[in-house]
Scaffold this motif. Structure first.
Motif, PDB file in Angstrom:
ATOM      1  N   LEU A  46       0.826  -1.206   0.000  1.00 44.11           N
ATOM      2  CA  LEU A  46       0.000   0.000   0.000  1.00 44.11           C
ATOM      3  C   LEU A  46       0.865   1.262   0.000  1.00 44.11           C
ATOM      4  N   SER A  47       2.000   1.216   0.708  1.00 42.63           N
ATOM      5  CA  SER A  47       2.903   2.370   0.733  1.00 42.63           C
ATOM      6  C   SER A  47       3.450   2.661  -0.654  1.00 42.63           C
ATOM      7  N   VAL A  48       3.889   1.630  -1.341  1.00 43.75           N
ATOM      8  CA  VAL A  48       4.413   1.809  -2.698  1.00 43.75           C
ATOM      9  C   VAL A  48       3.311   2.315  -3.628  1.00 43.75           C
ATOM     10  N   THR A  49       2.091   1.801  -3.461  1.00 36.43           N
ATOM     11  CA  THR A  49       0.971   2.246  -4.300  1.00 36.43           C
ATOM     12  C   THR A  49       0.722   3.739  -4.135  1.00 36.43           C
ATOM     13  N   VAL A  50       0.663   4.198  -2.886  1.00 35.57           N
ATOM     14  CA  VAL A  50       0.434   5.623  -2.619  1.00 35.57           C
ATOM     15  C   VAL A  50       1.566   6.470  -3.194  1.00 35.57           C
ATOM     16  N   ILE A  51       2.790   6.030  -2.974  1.00 37.99           N
ATOM     17  CA  ILE A  51       3.943   6.821  -3.414  1.00 37.99           C
ATOM     18  C   ILE A  51       4.028   6.902  -4.937  1.00 37.99           C
ATOM     19  N   VAL A  52       3.876   5.773  -5.622  1.00 43.03           N
ATOM     20  CA  VAL A  52       4.010   5.800  -7.078  1.00 43.03           C
ATOM     21  C   VAL A  52       2.856   6.551  -7.720  1.00 43.03           C
ATOM     22  N   ALA A  53       1.659   6.467  -7.142  1.00 42.49           N
ATOM     23  CA  ALA A  53       0.514   7.192  -7.703  1.00 42.49           C
ATOM     24  C   ALA A  53       0.702   8.701  -7.587  1.00 42.49           C
ATOM     25  N   ILE A  54       1.084   9.162  -6.385  1.00 48.33           N
ATOM     26  CA  ILE A  54       1.272  10.602  -6.183  1.00 48.33           C
ATOM     27  C   ILE A  54       2.479  11.115  -6.953  1.00 48.33           C
ATOM     28  N   ALA A  55       3.576  10.342  -6.947  1.00 50.09           N
ATOM     29  CA  ALA A  55       4.777  10.759  -7.682  1.00 50.09           C
ATOM     30  C   ALA A  55       4.487  10.865  -9.175  1.00 50.09           C
ATOM     31  N   ASN A  56       3.720   9.922  -9.702  1.00 47.93           N
ATOM     32  CA  ASN A  56       3.355   9.975 -11.121  1.00 47.93           C
ATOM     33  C   ASN A  56       2.602  11.269 -11.449  1.00 47.93           C
ATOM     34  N   VAL A  57       1.666  11.628 -10.590  1.00 44.69           N
ATOM     35  CA  VAL A  57       0.882  12.845 -10.824  1.00 44.69           C
ATOM     36  C   VAL A  57       1.774  14.084 -10.763  1.00 44.69           C
ATOM     37  N   VAL A  58       2.638  14.147  -9.752  1.00 47.17           N
ATOM     38  CA  VAL A  58       3.520  15.314  -9.592  1.00 47.17           C
ATOM     39  C   VAL A  58       4.445  15.467 -10.789  1.00 47.17           C
ATOM     40  N   ILE A  59       5.074  14.367 -11.195  1.00 41.83           N
ATOM     41  CA  ILE A  59       6.001  14.435 -12.331  1.00 41.83           C
ATOM     42  C   ILE A  59       5.252  14.743 -13.620  1.00 41.83           C
ATOM     43  N   SER A  60       4.056  14.207 -13.762  1.00 40.97           N
ATOM     44  CA  SER A  60       3.266  14.491 -14.959  1.00 40.97           C
ATOM     45  C   SER A  60       2.939  15.978 -15.061  1.00 40.97           C
ATOM     46  N   ASN A  64       6.618  19.219 -18.448  1.00 40.43           N
ATOM     47  CA  ASN A  64       6.971  20.187 -19.493  1.00 40.43           C
ATOM     48  C   ASN A  64       7.896  21.293 -18.998  1.00 40.43           C
ATOM     49  N   THR A  65       8.155  21.313 -17.695  1.00 36.13           N
ATOM     50  CA  THR A  65       9.017  22.357 -17.133  1.00 36.13           C
ATOM     51  C   THR A  65      10.340  21.809 -16.606  1.00 36.13           C
ATOM     52  N   ILE A  66      10.492  20.481 -16.584  1.00 37.92           N
ATOM     53  CA  ILE A  66      11.717  19.873 -16.061  1.00 37.92           C
ATOM     54  C   ILE A  66      12.777  19.826 -17.159  1.00 37.92           C
ATOM     55  N   PRO A  67      13.928  20.455 -16.963  1.00 35.28           N
ATOM     56  CA  PRO A  67      15.018  20.334 -17.947  1.00 35.28           C
ATOM     57  C   PRO A  67      15.443  18.881 -18.091  1.00 35.28           C
ATOM     58  N   ASN A  68      15.645  18.440 -19.296  1.00 37.08           N
ATOM     59  CA  ASN A  68      15.930  17.034 -19.561  1.00 37.08           C
ATOM     60  C   ASN A  68      17.160  16.529 -18.811  1.00 37.08           C
ATOM     61  N   ARG A  69      18.157  17.396 -18.655  1.00 34.51           N
ATOM     62  CA  ARG A  69      19.421  16.945 -18.059  1.00 34.51           C
ATOM     63  C   ARG A  69      19.324  16.682 -16.554  1.00 34.51           C
ATOM     64  N   ILE A  70      18.275  17.214 -15.910  1.00 29.68           N
ATOM     65  CA  ILE A  70      18.151  16.986 -14.464  1.00 29.68           C
ATOM     66  C   ILE A  70      16.854  16.248 -14.112  1.00 29.68           C
ATOM     67  N   ARG A  71      16.217  15.621 -15.084  1.00 29.51           N
ATOM     68  CA  ARG A  71      14.912  15.002 -14.824  1.00 29.51           C
ATOM     69  C   ARG A  71      15.011  13.865 -13.802  1.00 29.51           C
ATOM     70  N   ILE A  72      16.086  13.067 -13.848  1.00 27.71           N
ATOM     71  CA  ILE A  72      16.233  11.968 -12.904  1.00 27.71           C
ATOM     72  C   ILE A  72      16.388  12.511 -11.485  1.00 27.71           C
ATOM     73  N   ILE A  73      17.145  13.599 -11.343  1.00 25.39           N
ATOM     74  CA  ILE A  73      17.334  14.205 -10.023  1.00 25.39           C
ATOM     75  C   ILE A  73      16.002  14.701  -9.477  1.00 25.39           C
ATOM     76  N   VAL A  74      15.213  15.346 -10.323  1.00 17.69           N
ATOM     77  CA  VAL A  74      13.904  15.841  -9.897  1.00 17.69           C
ATOM     78  C   VAL A  74      13.013  14.674  -9.479  1.00 17.69           C
ATOM     79  N   GLN A  75      13.014  13.609 -10.247  1.00 16.16           N
ATOM     80  CA  GLN A  75      12.212  12.438  -9.917  1.00 16.16           C
ATOM     81  C   GLN A  75      12.624  11.860  -8.568  1.00 16.16           C
ATOM     82  N   LEU A  76      13.934  11.777  -8.321  1.00 12.38           N
ATOM     83  CA  LEU A  76      14.424  11.246  -7.051  1.00 12.38           C
ATOM     84  C   LEU A  76      14.015  12.129  -5.882  1.00 12.38           C
TER      85      LEU A  76
END
Length: 209
Positions: A46-60, A64-76
């Motif tokens: 359930l913890s992973v479900t909540v985290i991946v669902a919310i993280a997906n929404v935030v990153i989505s 369009n505003t995340i520079p490609n070169r730092i996208r992994i850092i932003v995701q982390l």
């Protein structure tokens, strides 16, 4: 609200034909570590479900505003923030389970399922579709953890959620003995392998040509 075909696939495919654990072979480490009992396995799922669902929404929303070169850092950063919040909530409201899960809650940050969905789906799709994808993949992951934990706790300890199921005199006198091997990590791999075999045997799309 009705779902489009694409959104239905995003939500339902990870539960079966594209399960992140048995098909994509992701998140196996936690399947070994937290499935000796049902309760921590369910909480982890359930913890992973909540985290991946919310993280997906935030990153989505930010895609369009995340520079490609730092996208992994932003995701982390997004995932680490959510994991920290979930960890503190567990310590506050489910301390015993939090202790059982130990460092594995923190290791959700490195879970391949999360980073895979953020990079492969949320960065290319809208918030609603990304939310459904996160729920689907989280529940698909949780489903496997619960199945593995069910058999390991039942056959290894004779209990489910800590309640006695098989440890009765009549059952013991009939010759049943709890199998301690079920509580060892290799048995989680063996059960996962059996699930993979069953799934591929019953789904022609997963069978190698």
């Amino acid at each position: 609200m009705s779902l489009s075909k694409k959104n239905k696939e995003a939500l339902l495919n990870p539960l079966s034909i594209n399960n992140p654990v048995t098909v994509q072979v992701l998140g196996i480490c936690s399947a070994l570590a937290v499935t000796a009992q049902l309760e921590p396995a369910l909480v982890m799922g359930l913890s992973v479900t909540v985290i991946v669902a919310i993280a997906n929404v935030v990153i989505s929303l930010m895609r369009n505003t995340i520079p490609n070169r730092i996208r992994i850092i932003v995701q982390l950063v997004v995932v680490a923030t959510l994991v920290t919040i979930v960890s503190e909530v567990l310590k506050a409201f489910a301390y015993d389970v939090s202790v059982q899960l130990s460092v594995y809650v923190g290791l959700i940050i490195t879970n391949c399922i999360l980073m895979g969905r953020l990079e492969a789906f949320a960065m290319q799709n809208g918030p609603w579709a990304s939310f459904l994808d996160g729920i689907g993949n989280g529940l698909g992951y949780a489903k496997i953890l619960v199945i593995v934990a069910f058999f390991r706790e039942l056959l290894g300890s004779g209990t489910l959620f800590g309640f006695n199921i098989l440890n009765y005199d009549a059952i013991q006198e009939a010759g049943y003995i709890n199998n301690g091997l079920m509580l060892m990590p290799p048995m989680a791999l063996i059960i996962c392998a059996c699930i993979i075999w069953w799934q591929r045997a019953h789904n022609k799309d997963l069978q190698e040509k």
